[in-house]
Design a protein around this motif. Structure first.
Motif, PDB file in Angstrom:
ATOM      1  N   LEU B   7       0.854  -1.187   0.000  1.00 29.90           N
ATOM      2  CA  LEU B   7       0.000   0.000   0.000  1.00 29.90           C
ATOM      3  C   LEU B   7       0.886   1.232   0.000  1.00 29.90           C
ATOM      4  CD1 LEU B   7      -2.969   1.140   0.544  1.00 29.90           C
ATOM      5  CD2 LEU B   7      -2.195   1.354   2.904  1.00 29.90           C
ATOM      6  N   SER B   8       0.574   2.165  -0.878  1.00 26.08           N
ATOM      7  CA  SER B   8       1.271   3.435  -0.750  1.00 26.08           C
ATOM      8  C   SER B   8       0.271   4.567  -0.948  1.00 26.08           C
ATOM      9  CB  SER B   8       2.440   3.507  -1.720  1.00 26.08           C
ATOM     10  OG  SER B   8       2.062   4.144  -2.898  1.00 26.08           O
ATOM     11  N   ILE B   9       0.283   5.449  -0.001  1.00 22.53           N
ATOM     12  CA  ILE B   9      -0.600   6.616  -0.060  1.00 22.53           C
ATOM     13  C   ILE B   9       0.294   7.819  -0.336  1.00 22.53           C
ATOM     14  CG2 ILE B   9      -2.217   8.053   1.230  1.00 22.53           C
ATOM     15  CD1 ILE B   9      -2.947   5.646   2.884  1.00 22.53           C
ATOM     16  N   GLU B  10      -0.051   8.569  -1.368  1.00 21.25           N
ATOM     17  CA  GLU B  10       0.790   9.709  -1.708  1.00 21.25           C
ATOM     18  C   GLU B  10       0.003  11.001  -1.620  1.00 21.25           C
ATOM     19  OE1 GLU B  10       2.276   8.490  -5.529  1.00 21.25           O
ATOM     20  OE2 GLU B  10       2.859   6.624  -4.521  1.00 21.25           O
ATOM     21  N   ASP B  11       0.389  11.811  -0.676  1.00 21.48           N
ATOM     22  CA  ASP B  11      -0.154  13.161  -0.532  1.00 21.48           C
ATOM     23  C   ASP B  11      -1.680  13.175  -0.590  1.00 21.48           C
ATOM     24  OD1 ASP B  11       0.382  15.785   0.017  1.00 21.48           O
ATOM     25  OD2 ASP B  11       0.168  16.393  -2.076  1.00 21.48           O
ATOM     26  N   ARG B  67      -2.461   3.769  -3.640  1.00 21.19           N
ATOM     27  CA  ARG B  67      -2.124   2.629  -4.482  1.00 21.19           C
ATOM     28  C   ARG B  67      -2.025   1.365  -3.656  1.00 21.19           C
ATOM     29  NH1 ARG B  67      -0.492   5.799  -8.771  1.00 21.19           N
ATOM     30  NH2 ARG B  67       1.012   7.091  -7.706  1.00 21.19           N
ATOM     31  N   PHE B  68      -2.784   0.364  -4.099  1.00 20.86           N
ATOM     32  CA  PHE B  68      -2.737  -0.939  -3.442  1.00 20.86           C
ATOM     33  C   PHE B  68      -2.352  -1.953  -4.496  1.00 20.86           C
ATOM     34  CE2 PHE B  68      -5.065  -4.872  -2.380  1.00 20.86           C
ATOM     35  CZ  PHE B  68      -4.406  -5.193  -1.209  1.00 20.86           C
ATOM     36  N   ARG B  69      -1.225  -2.589  -4.335  1.00 22.38           N
ATOM     37  CA  ARG B  69      -0.717  -3.527  -5.335  1.00 22.38           C
ATOM     38  C   ARG B  69      -0.788  -2.910  -6.725  1.00 22.38           C
ATOM     39  NH1 ARG B  69      -3.663  -9.111  -3.618  1.00 22.38           N
ATOM     40  NH2 ARG B  69      -1.948  -9.947  -2.394  1.00 22.38           N
ATOM     41  N   GLY B  86     -12.972  -6.732   2.239  1.00 20.06           N
ATOM     42  CA  GLY B  86     -13.257  -8.012   2.873  1.00 20.06           C
ATOM     43  C   GLY B  86     -12.466  -9.144   2.259  1.00 20.06           C
ATOM     44  N   LYS B  87     -12.046  -8.977   0.990  1.00 19.38           N
ATOM     45  CA  LYS B  87     -11.298 -10.042   0.332  1.00 19.38           C
ATOM     46  C   LYS B  87      -9.810  -9.723   0.333  1.00 19.38           C
ATOM     47  CE  LYS B  87     -10.902 -13.267  -3.215  1.00 19.38           C
ATOM     48  NZ  LYS B  87     -10.174 -14.188  -2.337  1.00 19.38           N
ATOM     49  N   GLU B  88      -9.452  -8.554  -0.206  1.00 15.06           N
ATOM     50  CA  GLU B  88      -8.029  -8.213  -0.261  1.00 15.06           C
ATOM     51  C   GLU B  88      -7.614  -7.285   0.872  1.00 15.06           C
ATOM     52  OE1 GLU B  88      -6.273  -7.867  -4.342  1.00 15.06           O
ATOM     53  OE2 GLU B  88      -8.384  -7.569  -4.824  1.00 15.06           O
ATOM     54  N   ILE B  89      -8.556  -6.407   1.263  1.00  9.73           N
ATOM     55  CA  ILE B  89      -8.304  -5.546   2.409  1.00  9.73           C
ATOM     56  C   ILE B  89      -9.445  -5.763   3.396  1.00  9.73           C
ATOM     57  CG2 ILE B  89      -7.908  -3.200   3.221  1.00  9.73           C
ATOM     58  CD1 ILE B  89      -7.210  -2.365   0.438  1.00  9.73           C
ATOM     59  N   ALA B  90      -9.100  -6.112   4.606  1.00 11.79           N
ATOM     60  CA  ALA B  90     -10.150  -6.314   5.608  1.00 11.79           C
ATOM     61  C   ALA B  90      -9.891  -5.395   6.779  1.00 11.79           C
ATOM     62  CB  ALA B  90     -10.179  -7.763   6.073  1.00 11.79           C
ATOM     63  N   MET B  91     -10.948  -5.174   7.552  1.00 10.47           N
ATOM     64  CA  MET B  91     -10.820  -4.184   8.618  1.00 10.47           C
ATOM     65  C   MET B  91     -11.427  -4.702   9.917  1.00 10.47           C
ATOM     66  SD  MET B  91     -11.647  -0.185   8.210  1.00 10.47           S
ATOM     67  CE  MET B  91     -11.313   0.964   9.534  1.00 10.47           C
ATOM     68  N   ILE B  92     -10.789  -4.363  11.025  1.00  6.16           N
ATOM     69  CA  ILE B  92     -11.411  -4.625  12.317  1.00  6.16           C
ATOM     70  C   ILE B  92     -11.563  -3.305  13.067  1.00  6.16           C
ATOM     71  CG2 ILE B  92     -10.675  -7.008  12.525  1.00  6.16           C
ATOM     72  CD1 ILE B  92      -8.438  -6.206  14.225  1.00  6.16           C
ATOM     73  N   PHE B  93     -12.580  -3.252  13.903  1.00 10.25           N
ATOM     74  CA  PHE B  93     -12.978  -1.974  14.488  1.00 10.25           C
ATOM     75  C   PHE B  93     -12.774  -1.940  15.989  1.00 10.25           C
ATOM     76  CE2 PHE B  93     -15.414  -2.749  10.656  1.00 10.25           C
ATOM     77  CZ  PHE B  93     -15.175  -1.590   9.947  1.00 10.25           C
ATOM     78  N   GLN B  94     -12.922  -0.728  16.519  1.00 13.94           N
ATOM     79  CA  GLN B  94     -12.640  -0.501  17.933  1.00 13.94           C
ATOM     80  C   GLN B  94     -13.571  -1.289  18.856  1.00 13.94           C
ATOM     81  OE1 GLN B  94     -12.443   3.588  19.070  1.00 13.94           O
ATOM     82  NE2 GLN B  94     -12.705   3.166  21.214  1.00 13.94           N
ATOM     83  N   PRO B 170      -6.903 -11.840   3.589  1.00 21.41           N
ATOM     84  CA  PRO B 170      -6.611 -10.563   2.941  1.00 21.41           C
ATOM     85  C   PRO B 170      -5.105 -10.281   2.923  1.00 21.41           C
ATOM     86  CG  PRO B 170      -7.346 -10.183   5.186  1.00 21.41           C
ATOM     87  CD  PRO B 170      -7.491 -11.663   4.928  1.00 21.41           C
ATOM     88  N   ALA B 171      -4.687  -9.479   1.939  1.00 24.53           N
ATOM     89  CA  ALA B 171      -3.278  -9.105   1.874  1.00 24.53           C
ATOM     90  C   ALA B 171      -2.976  -7.979   2.838  1.00 24.53           C
ATOM     91  CB  ALA B 171      -2.922  -8.681   0.446  1.00 24.53           C
ATOM     92  N   LEU B 172      -4.032  -7.222   3.182  1.00 24.97           N
ATOM     93  CA  LEU B 172      -3.832  -6.094   4.090  1.00 24.97           C
ATOM     94  C   LEU B 172      -4.941  -6.099   5.130  1.00 24.97           C
ATOM     95  CD1 LEU B 172      -2.594  -3.335   4.938  1.00 24.97           C
ATOM     96  CD2 LEU B 172      -4.012  -2.263   3.194  1.00 24.97           C
ATOM     97  N   LEU B 173      -4.558  -5.972   6.391  1.00 23.95           N
ATOM     98  CA  LEU B 173      -5.540  -5.884   7.467  1.00 23.95           C
ATOM     99  C   LEU B 173      -5.431  -4.504   8.100  1.00 23.95           C
ATOM    100  CD1 LEU B 173      -7.627  -7.396   9.263  1.00 23.95           C
ATOM    101  CD2 LEU B 173      -5.749  -7.854  10.827  1.00 23.95           C
ATOM    102  N   ILE B 174      -6.550  -3.826   8.193  1.00 22.08           N
ATOM    103  CA  ILE B 174      -6.566  -2.527   8.847  1.00 22.08           C
ATOM    104  C   ILE B 174      -7.272  -2.694  10.185  1.00 22.08           C
ATOM    105  CG2 ILE B 174      -7.324  -0.133   8.704  1.00 22.08           C
ATOM    106  CD1 ILE B 174      -7.355  -0.408   5.708  1.00 22.08           C
ATOM    107  N   ALA B 175      -6.596  -2.305  11.253  1.00 20.63           N
ATOM    108  CA  ALA B 175      -7.191  -2.429  12.578  1.00 20.63           C
ATOM    109  C   ALA B 175      -7.317  -1.041  13.172  1.00 20.63           C
ATOM    110  CB  ALA B 175      -6.317  -3.323  13.469  1.00 20.63           C
TER     111      ALA B 175
END
Lengths: 327, 316, 319
Positions: B7-11, B67-69, B86-94, B170-175
């Motif tokens: 993952l790359s986030i630019e500006d 940019r993701f992959r 949910g498939k490539e990027i999944a998330m868990i919450f507070q 998933p390739a990326l997990l956001i917590a």
């Protein structure tokens, strides 16, 4: 679970007892009112008066009077209307009940289907012209008195345009039992049921829209979207699931109230011999036994509906079944 | 961007339709097997950054690139987003209590995610759900799957949440603050779980306000303040030698657990700016002890060894 | 010096709807000296908040006694308590919920002064704002116009308005960001020193507690398991639970030790013997049978453990 059911049953009996005492008190134990004269009807002869007095025990203490009345209503079921020259009241109510039930079933079918559709569409397209249009129409339906709407419907379909191709199928006012002709039954009830449902469609669509929009702000909906669920699934599967609790409870109360005689105006306007019309007649002629019977019948339905709603609630939200909400 | 970068986030910049700026220059990158801690106080934009990567912010204007992959996520359509989430990027919450649908069984909710992305029978999906719950340390996973969220303890709920997030590998997990609602001893268990996850080669983006959590569970860190990444780099480097005055102040403001007890904690005076009252120059300047006249202009990103910092102190 | 507040065997049980009982506070004894800062630490459900409310008689104990300034207040009537209220105040975690959103900060501060007929209300309001580091202009603002930290300052100002001897603060900084949290911690310590306030801080955060309190009491399932001088307890915990709590704090300077397994059991059916024994890494047979009493171990430390981790002297490990 069994203990809860027993407690619930006891509660229902207690409520019904309370209502019966209240109704009895209002009509029979009000100081200065002579129930004998009221039951016997206007201009009754002294012999009839004497017969009524001893039959109802009005010369005995109040608790005995109450017990006698309940016995006549629920056990021997021979409570008779004196206005109607001795016609038994309970079979009359029992004969009227299927009419009302049919009307309300049809009406509730309409209002659930239409309010679901309108509520969901309005919520999804919130603040668009579609939403505003529907909510405007809903408000209009909500504010139209049902007896006026019914008269307009009658005017249009029975006389003014009855002979056009559009309304020639409309049968004359009145009721056709299902056992006699299922098609006739449906035809006789279609317009009354639609008329009755209009206000409910307006109300229910608004409630559902508001609840759905509130639910969409919940964390659980965000999770659903994060899982990759599409909009249809998010709204219908997750959103509705979270928001239809108040819709269901509202429905239960309204349904019971209507079956109990709340559809009075519709029944009178469309000449349907239902419980509401019976109550209306009883009130017109001050036929106390009839009023007593219809009120108790209505109370039974409302109390039953309440119990059913609580059961459905527990099915919809497992937290309620365990007597705790949230944390 | 090399092949290993996930993952790359630019500006990245986000603004509300009324013009209020929510994110004002967020640049991050995350490689496979790395764990990036995104640290900041409330209102710093850390959760917004996560929600942007998930495409869960409807009414914002965005610029920059996510940019993701090698795909630019901001350019893709709704269908592509759904396939990704949910498939490539999944998330868990507070708060796992509110994040689960309270009226459906936990197992059914995990099954749903699996079946949204893979053609599996109910039975196959449930088998995977039970296996995942077991791997997450849920005792008697088959029975736990049949419970409603409120019937599980906070720790088990969060384990179930993680199981759900991992259900499609998933390739990326956001917590997003995954341990904030939990007790410390349970938080420690969950952190161990998240650390183990990295060994599978997935990337982890951990949103938190707690530097201690970052130190424990992350390899890299990005410090956010008022919608701007002010410093980023490997965790060890940033914690050992923080460059930005805000990072330093933040670390100093944490009460110590050992050593002498200071009579006064070095608190940062004032409050973070509101989104509609951000200074045009360095966002931290109004509270900065080392503020200078040239802070009135937004400083450039300066590279110092492994770290990147946005501060005039290091601009040559 | 005599104790300001003295609690003896305080117990609070709640009867649940299904007839079962929940023992939220299970026989707690503690004393607070004038001007002292005590912290109650523990995880959710340990009874620390309930205990805090009991100490101020905001909740009634099921059994036990409570003395405030030498006077027995366990069964004091609500009316007699009202005369004592100015001397004991509470600060809550949610700074917004405890303020009336339609009344200005000035009103919020003036209200207790008017109720108790104190003279010079306006001047006192200005003085209070100054004490908690808010500008005088803040008096005209409404709660929503403040940030979380400022609102908590306002709550503190209101709590000290009548010059109390004791403040119980329930998680006063846990809703705040780190940078603001440090400000409020400093404020509490300043006020304590300047006004000679005794404080009871309720918190789950060991680092915050260490900074704010002189003495700490660690609670687990309704009971105090360890009590002593804060720095000493955290430098060398004697109870395995205190140790585990300390180990679980994520820190920059060491990797996380293996965490405790399981979670806090339900206070409805607490374990037999030592309540911590099912999760305790050093539990032995005796721990499941015999409930350890809270015993003094020398240097002002009290521990409820059959096998404490530190010896009498307060250093070194027992076998």
């Amino acid at each position: 679970m069994l203990r809860m059911l027993a407690a619930r049953l006891g509660q229902m009996v207690f409520v019904l007892f309370g209502i019966s005492v209240l109704v009895f008190g209002v009509f029979f134990a009000t100081p200065g009112a002579d129930p004998t004269a009221r039951i016997a009807g206007r201009g009754a002869s002294p012999e009839v008066m004497a017969r009524v007095r001893s039959a109802y025990g009005f010369d005995r203490p109040l608790p005995v009077q109450y017990a006698r009345m309940m016995e006549k209503l629920f056990v021997s079921r021979d409570l008779t209307s004196f206005v109607d020259h001795g016609a038994p009241v309970v079979p009359e109510v029992m004969a009227a009940a299927p009419v009302t039930l049919s009307l309300v079933l049809w009406a509730s079918l309409f209002w659930v289907v239409f309010s679901l559709a309108i509520g969901i569409v309005s919520a999804v397209l919130r603040d668009s012209w579609v939403d505003r249009f529907f909510m405007g129409i809903g408000l209009l339906g909500l504010s139209m008195p049902v007896f006026w709407l019914g008269e307009v419907v009658n005017l249009v379909t029975q006389s003014r345009f009855h002979d056009t191709w559009l309304f020639s199928w409309v049968p004359p006012l009145g009721y056709v039992p299902f056992s006699e002709s299922p098609l006739g039954w449906a035809r006789a009830l279609l317009l009354p049921a639609l008329t009755l449902s209009v206000a409910f469609i307006g109300l229910y669509a608004r409630v559902l829209r508001a609840e759905l929009l509130a639910a969409m702000g919940e964390d659980a909906i965000r999770t659903a979207r994060a899982k990759g669920a599409g909009p249809a699934r998010v709204w219908l599967w997750h959103g509705l699931r979270l928001s239809w609790l108040s819709y269901v409870s509202l429905f239960g109360m309204d349904f019971a109230q209507l079956v109990g005689g709340g559809a009075l105006l519709t029944e009178v306007v469309f000449a349907l011999p239902g419980v509401g019309r019976l109550t209306y007649q009883g009130l017109n002629t001050l036929d106390l036994p009839l009023i007593m019977a219809t009120v108790m019948y209505a109370a039974v339905f409302v109390v039953l509906a309440n119990a059913v709603i609580d059961g459905v609630y527990a099915l919809l939200d497992p937290r309620i079944a365990e007597g705790r909400h949230g944390r | 961007m090399d092949a290993e970068t996930l993952l790359s986030i630019e500006d990245l910049r986000l603004a509300l339709p009324d013009g209020r700026v929510l994110l004002d220059g967020v640049s991050l990158s995350l490689a496979r097997g790395e764990a990036l801690g995104v640290v900041g106080e409330s209102g710093s934009g850390k959760s917004l950054t996560a929600m942007t990567v998930m495409g869960l912010l409807p009414d914002v204007r965005s610029s920059g690139a996510v940019r993701f992959r090698a795909r630019d996520l901001l350019m893709q359509d709704a269908r592509a987003w759904r396939r990704l989430r949910g498939k490539e990027i999944a998330m868990i919450f507070q708060d796992p209590m509110t994040a689960f649908l309270p009226v459906r069984r936990v197992g059914a909710q995990i099954d749903e995610q699996i079946r949204l992305h893979e053609k599996l029978s109910r039975r196959e999906a449930r088998a995977r759900t039970v296996r995942l719950l077991g791997e997450m340390g849920v005792p008697d996973p088959a029975a736990a799957a049949e419970r409603f969220p409120h019937q599980l303890s906070g720790g088990l709920r969060q384990r179930a949440m993680i199981a759900m997030a991992l259900s499609c590998a998933p390739a990326l997990l956001i917590a997003d603050e995954p341990t904030t609602a939990l007790d410390v001893t349970v938080q420690a268990q969950i952190l161990v779980l998240l650390t183990r996850l990295r060994e599978t080669g997935a990337g982890l983006m951990l949103i938190t306000h707690d530097m201690g959590v970052v130190a424990q569970a992350c390899t890299h860190v990005a410090v956010l303040y008022a919608g701007v990444v002010v410093e980023r780099g490997p965790v060890r480097a940033v914690l050992d030698a923080p460059l930005h005055p805000y990072t330093r102040a933040l670390l100093a403001a944490m009460p110590p657990l050992d050593g002498p007890r200071p009579a006064h904690l070095p608190a940062i005076a004032g409050q973070p700016p509101a989104p509609d009252a951000r200074p045009p120059g360095c966002v931290f300047a109004p509270r900065c002890p080392q503020v200078r006249p040239d802070c009135a202009i937004r400083p450039p990103v300066v590279r110092m060894g492994e770290q990147e910092v946005v501060c005039v102190l290091y601009a040559s | 010096m005599s104790a300001l507040l003295e609690a003896k065997d305080l117990e609070r049980r709640y009867r649940l709807r299904d007839g079962r009982e929940l023992q939220a506070v299970a026989g707690v004894s503690l004393t607070i000296a004038p001007g002292e800062a005590l912290a109650l630490v523990g995880e959710s459900g340990c009874g620390k908040s309930t205990l805090g409310r009991l100490l101020l008689r905001l909740d009634d104990p099921t059994s036990g006694t409570l003395r405030f300034d030498g006077e027995e207040i366990t069964t004091l009537s609500e009316r007699r308590l009202r005369a004592l209220r100015p001397r004991m105040q509470m600060v809550f975690q949610d700074s917004y919920a405890s303020l009336n959103p339609r009344r200005t900060a000035g009103d919020a501060l003036a209200e207790p002064l008017r109720i108790h007929r104190r003279p010079g209300v306006a001047a006192r309001v200005r003085e209070l704002l100054g004490l908690v580091g808010l500008p005088e202009a803040a008096a005209a603002k409404f709660p929503h116009e403040f940030s979380g930290g400022q609102r908590q300052r306002l709550n503190i100002a209101r709590a000290i308005a009548l010059g109390p001897a004791l403040i119980v603060a329930d998680e006063p900084v846990s809703a705040l960001d780190v940078s603001v949290q440090a400000q409020i911690i400093n404020l509490f310590r300043d006020l304590q020193a300047r006004l000679g306030l005794a404080c009871v801080f309720i918190s789950h955060d060991l680092a915050v507690v260490r900074q704010m309190a002189d003495r700490i009491a660690v609670m687990y399932l309704g009971a105090i398991v360890e009590e002593g001088e804060g720095m000493a307890v955290l430098a060398a915990p004697a109870h395995p639970y205190t140790r585990a709590l300390l180990d679980a704090v994520p820190r920059a300077d060491r990797p996380l030790p293996p965490p405790l397994s399981g979670e806090v059991p339900s206070p409805i059916s607490p374990p037999s013997g030592c309540r911590f024994h099912p999760r305790c890494p050093i539990a032995r047979d005796r721990c499941g049978i015999e409930t350890p009493a809270l015993r003094m171990t020398g240097t002002g430390r009290a521990v409820a453990c059959h096998f404490p981790l530190v010896s009498e002297a307060g250093s070194g490990f027992s076998s």
